[in-house]
Design an enzyme around this catalytic site. Structure first.
Site, PDB file in Angstrom:
ATOM      1  N   GLU A  25     -24.444  -5.189  -1.165  1.00  0.00           N
ATOM      2  CA  GLU A  25     -23.160  -5.401  -0.752  1.00  0.00           C
ATOM      3  C   GLU A  25     -22.405  -4.427   0.308  1.00  0.00           C
ATOM      4  O   GLU A  25     -23.179  -3.545   0.454  1.00  0.00           O
ATOM      5  CB  GLU A  25     -22.236  -5.295  -1.954  1.00  0.00           C
ATOM      6  CG  GLU A  25     -22.488  -6.456  -2.982  1.00  0.00           C
ATOM      7  CD  GLU A  25     -21.724  -6.040  -4.483  1.00  0.00           C
ATOM      8  OE1 GLU A  25     -20.808  -5.072  -4.294  1.00  0.00           O
ATOM      9  OE2 GLU A  25     -21.953  -6.590  -5.366  1.00  0.00           O
ATOM     10  N   LYS A  27     -20.480  -1.687   1.960  1.00  0.00           N
ATOM     11  CA  LYS A  27     -19.687  -0.613   1.196  1.00  0.00           C
ATOM     12  C   LYS A  27     -18.292  -0.613   2.335  1.00  0.00           C
ATOM     13  O   LYS A  27     -18.470   0.188   3.202  1.00  0.00           O
ATOM     14  CB  LYS A  27     -20.255   0.517   0.934  1.00  0.00           C
ATOM     15  CG  LYS A  27     -19.740   1.650   0.250  1.00  0.00           C
ATOM     16  CD  LYS A  27     -20.526   2.877  -0.200  1.00  0.00           C
ATOM     17  CE  LYS A  27     -19.827   4.087  -0.983  1.00  0.00           C
ATOM     18  NZ  LYS A  27     -18.620   4.386  -0.161  1.00  0.00           N
ATOM     19  N   ARG A  48      -9.087   6.437  -7.849  1.00  0.00           N
ATOM     20  CA  ARG A  48      -9.917   6.837  -8.550  1.00  0.00           C
ATOM     21  C   ARG A  48      -9.756   8.116  -8.851  1.00  0.00           C
ATOM     22  O   ARG A  48     -10.123   8.736  -9.804  1.00  0.00           O
ATOM     23  CB  ARG A  48     -11.336   6.579  -7.791  1.00  0.00           C
ATOM     24  CG  ARG A  48     -12.490   7.052  -8.584  1.00  0.00           C
ATOM     25  CD  ARG A  48     -13.585   6.837  -7.661  1.00  0.00           C
ATOM     26  NE  ARG A  48     -13.596   7.683  -6.424  1.00  0.00           N
ATOM     27  CZ  ARG A  48     -14.449   7.238  -5.605  1.00  0.00           C
ATOM     28  NH1 ARG A  48     -15.752   6.317  -5.838  1.00  0.00           N
ATOM     29  NH2 ARG A  48     -14.392   7.843  -4.248  1.00  0.00           N
ATOM     30  N   GLU A  89     -11.685  -2.111  -3.802  1.00  0.00           N
ATOM     31  CA  GLU A  89     -11.469  -1.388  -2.365  1.00  0.00           C
ATOM     32  C   GLU A  89     -10.245  -1.847  -1.905  1.00  0.00           C
ATOM     33  O   GLU A  89     -10.247  -2.983  -1.489  1.00  0.00           O
ATOM     34  CB  GLU A  89     -12.621  -1.140  -1.477  1.00  0.00           C
ATOM     35  CG  GLU A  89     -12.817  -0.127  -0.802  1.00  0.00           C
ATOM     36  CD  GLU A  89     -13.153   1.134  -1.419  1.00  0.00           C
ATOM     37  OE1 GLU A  89     -13.140   2.309  -0.473  1.00  0.00           O
ATOM     38  OE2 GLU A  89     -13.537   1.373  -2.549  1.00  0.00           O
TER      39      GLU A  89
END
Length: 200
Positions: A25, A27, A48, A89
């Protein structure tokens, strides 16, 4: 070479890795966010942070149109587990970032340096109204914890998240390490054609 060396180190511990499949995938270079759902309803979102404690940005995340406030979004989707925590994200696409800077410049306001920092700063605003005015979007790619998600692999995770109504990144399932390397190498010359910035 580094990837193959990494693979061989794993194989010394467990040779079942030779039968492994790989999910490749892009990033996305944005801000990692963790989203908490209870009985399908979005209840909390955080950055995070340091990996243990993040910053609560629930109100700002609620302004993202791509974020499902309730799952499943579609009637034919699976029933979500009672407790579901996912990671995604948050980012601003390159095209939307350029449009934002054009608007700011025309208004005589300060422009931004890059999409990643603009997205991060927008989500940390004290005023959700300001966050809502920014062209933020979201892709979800991981289940952090769940009281019953029926997945065992990353490919299953992406399919399940998509079925629940989450926006997910493009994902390629590879049957060998060599195929995964080929997919990554084929993506290198296309890197600048992605609609968002990448950092891997």
């Amino acid at each position: 070479g580094d990837v193959r060396a990494w693979f061989e180190r794993i194989a010394k511990v467990d040779d079942r890795v030779y039968q492994a499949r790989f999910t490749v995938e892009p990033k996305i270079d944005g801000l990692s966010v963790v989203l908490h759902y209870q009985n399908g309803v979005f209840v909390q979102g955080a950055t995070r942070g340091d990996g243990e404690v993040g910053e609560d940005i629930t109100g700002n995340l609620r302004t993202l149109r791509a974020l499902p406030l309730r799952v499943p979004v579609t009637p034919e989707g699976p029933i979500p587990p009672a407790e579901l925590v996912v990671r995604g994200e948050a980012f601003i696409s390159i095209a939307d970032f350029e449009k934002l800077n054009q608007r700011l410049e025309q208004a005589g306001e300060k422009t931004y340096q890059n999409p990643r920092n603009t997205a991060a700063g927008s989500l940390r605003q004290l005023d959700p109204g300001l966050t809502a005015s920014r062209p933020l979007t979201l892709l979800v790619y991981q289940i952090v914890s769940s009281s019953g998600a029926p997945v065992q692999t990353q490919a299953q995770t992406i399919a399940y998240l998509k079925a629940l109504g989450f926006p997910t990144p493009e994902s390629t399932l590879c049957t060998s390490l060599e195929q995964a390397i080929e997919v990554c190498q084929a993506a290198i010359p296309l890197r600048n054609s992605y609609p968002f910035e990448l950092d891997g």
